[in-house]
Design an enzyme around this catalytic site. Structure first.
Site, PDB file in Angstrom:
ATOM      1  N   GLN A 101     -30.638 -89.259   2.510  1.00 38.99           N
ATOM      2  CA  GLN A 101     -31.602 -88.366   1.878  1.00 38.99           C
ATOM      3  C   GLN A 101     -32.736 -88.001   2.812  1.00 38.99           C
ATOM      4  OE1 GLN A 101     -34.232 -91.194  -0.885  1.00 38.99           O
ATOM      5  NE2 GLN A 101     -32.031 -91.639  -1.081  1.00 38.99           N
ATOM      6  N   HIS A 103     -36.976 -86.445   2.372  1.00 40.87           N
ATOM      7  CA  HIS A 103     -38.070 -86.128   1.453  1.00 40.87           C
ATOM      8  C   HIS A 103     -38.874 -84.957   2.020  1.00 40.87           C
ATOM      9  CE1 HIS A 103     -36.896 -89.822  -0.342  1.00 40.87           C
ATOM     10  NE2 HIS A 103     -37.417 -90.584   0.607  1.00 40.87           N
ATOM     11  N   GLU A 132     -42.981 -92.878   3.402  1.00 46.79           N
ATOM     12  CA  GLU A 132     -42.806 -94.221   2.863  1.00 46.79           C
ATOM     13  C   GLU A 132     -42.696 -95.279   3.949  1.00 46.79           C
ATOM     14  OE1 GLU A 132     -39.429 -93.177   0.438  1.00 46.79           O
ATOM     15  OE2 GLU A 132     -38.025 -94.083   1.852  1.00 46.79           O
ATOM     16  N   HIS A 256     -32.448 -90.291   6.244  1.00 44.57           N
ATOM     17  CA  HIS A 256     -32.370 -91.747   6.253  1.00 44.57           C
ATOM     18  C   HIS A 256     -31.535 -92.239   5.080  1.00 44.57           C
ATOM     19  CE1 HIS A 256     -35.661 -90.959   3.397  1.00 44.57           C
ATOM     20  NE2 HIS A 256     -35.365 -92.134   2.850  1.00 44.57           N
ATOM     21  N   ARG A 275     -30.453 -84.842  -1.158  1.00 43.39           N
ATOM     22  CA  ARG A 275     -29.362 -85.707  -0.712  1.00 43.39           C
ATOM     23  C   ARG A 275     -28.449 -85.036   0.305  1.00 43.39           C
ATOM     24  NH1 ARG A 275     -30.697 -86.632  -5.917  1.00 43.39           N
ATOM     25  NH2 ARG A 275     -31.112 -88.809  -6.475  1.00 43.39           N
TER      26      ARG A 275
END
Length: 390
Positions: A101, A103, A132, A256, A275
């Site tokens: 995926q 972001h 993140e 990642h 995805r």
């Protein structure tokens, strides 16, 4: 509003199919009476799973509790910049791999969320970006960012499948981000027959061609997701196994996947995921490519080196949505705060004391929200504790 300083949290467990049935209970004493796959425990205010506190004897969503007095809860600076608590803290435990995926950036998320309101698509869950950090509790297998292009070319030359000769040759002639983007699109658009041929060759020759470590990633993905295009990901993405206590950061736009293990995860308060494989869900290739950075990531840059100061290990977060630090076995350690924060006990117990006399004991797997108005507190721990703040 009450004037307490420490608010124990009741948190939401996400029972995604890839989750472990035992890890959250083993490491954090999270009950699992129905033997469900417990994938994530969420601590924060995201509407898909807000934590709760007890306010005047009544359960109240943490998001609603903070909204009663944002300056007191979040601090003046944070409350002016963000609508509510800007980060989401999770315990993540993967028995099988999560989807590959990416972001979006903040700008991409805002634009995409607005577009989908008009089109009815379902690619974005909110308007926020999702940088993140992941901090390993167990050995934690993951893929993070594109390999160096020369490494990608070499991996596919070793595979030596004629069906990909043209794509590999094109990447050799244009070994930059634009060439890598075209190569990635070519892989994603392979016909079903070609994909099955390539994956069959890769799975059967992985250990001979790539050695035990890389083959372990390929074989695990094949076991979890047979015939999925994501099985090729270890050839193009950096593969790393974090040891307990090691951490890495994932920027928006970075392709990642988390493959196996238990970790603490901290991110901006978002649930946006585009995805690219290892999934039965929709893959919007156009939006995926739009939000992906095709600049390679040096493997040597993946691990984060903490900065130790006053018994607190702080990690260098390159965004202002959150800060992350670790305490190990401290005694009556003073902590000053200027924003709302969440503490999570990773191991052992923690004792929190405020100058007004309030005391709270927090055990392994338990978490607590501390409003900015608390100003300061002292911390004693018999084990390890993480602190997330702004």
């Amino acid at each position: 509003m009450s004037h307490a300083n420490f608010y124990p949290l009741t948190n939401v467990v996400k029972n995604y199919p890839w989750g472990s049935h035992t890890a959250l209970n083993t490491f954090f004493h999270v009950l699992n009476p129905d033997n469900q796959p417990q994938a994530e425990l969420w601590m924060g205010v995201h509407p898909a799973g807000s934590s709760s506190v007890i306010e005047k004897g009544t359960p109240l969503l943490l998001s609603d509790f903070i909204a009663q007095n944002k300056p007191a809860m979040l601090g003046a600076t944070v409350s002016q910049r963000f609508d509510n608590l800007p980060f989401l803290l999770k315990i993540l435990s993967a028995e099988t791999a999560l989807s590959i995926q990416v972001h979006p950036t903040k700008t991409q998320a805002e634009a995409g969320f607005l577009r989908q309101k008009q089109s009815g698509a379902a690619d974005y869950n909110d308007e926020n970006h999702k940088p993140e950090l992941v901090y390993a509790i167990t050995d934690f297998m993951a893929m993070n960012g594109f390999r160096e292009i020369a490494d990608i070319i070499n991996n596919f030359k070793l595979l030596a499948t004629p069906t990909l000769d043209s794509a590999v040759s094109s990447l050799q002639q244009c070994p930059n981000s634009e060439g890598l983007k075209r190569f990635f699109i070519a892989l994603m658009q392979m016909s079903l027959t070609v994909k099955e041929q390539v994956l069959h060759l890769l799975v059967n020759a992985s250990q001979r061609l790539y050695g035990e470590e890389l083959s372990a990633f390929i074989q695990r993905l094949h076991k979890n997701y047979p015939n999925d295009i994501g099985i090729l990901a270890p050839l193009i993405l950096n593969c790393i196994t974090l040891k307990p206590g090691e951490a890495m950061f994932l920027h928006p736009g970075t392709l990642h996947a988390y493959v196996q293990g238990t970790a603490i995860e901290v991110m901006a308060s978002s649930d946006n995921v585009l995805r690219a494989g290892l999934t039965g869900k929709n893959i919007n290739l156009t939006e995926l490519v739009h939000c992906t950075s095709f600049e390679p990531t040096r493997f040597e840059s993946l691990l984060m080196a903490p900065h130790w100061e006053s018994e607190q290990a702080s990690y260098p977060i390159p965004v202002d949505d959150f800060r992350f630090s670790i305490f190990n076995e401290v005694n009556n350690h003073p902590v000053s705060i200027s924003s709302g924060e969440i503490l999570l006990v990773i191991s052992g117990n923690a004792l929190l004391r405020h100058c007004d006399g309030e005391v709270l004991t927090v055990q392994t797997g338990q978490s607590v929200f501390i409003p900015a108005s608390a100003g300061s507190y002292s911390l004693t721990t018999s084990g390890r504790l993480c602190r997330v703040f702004c």
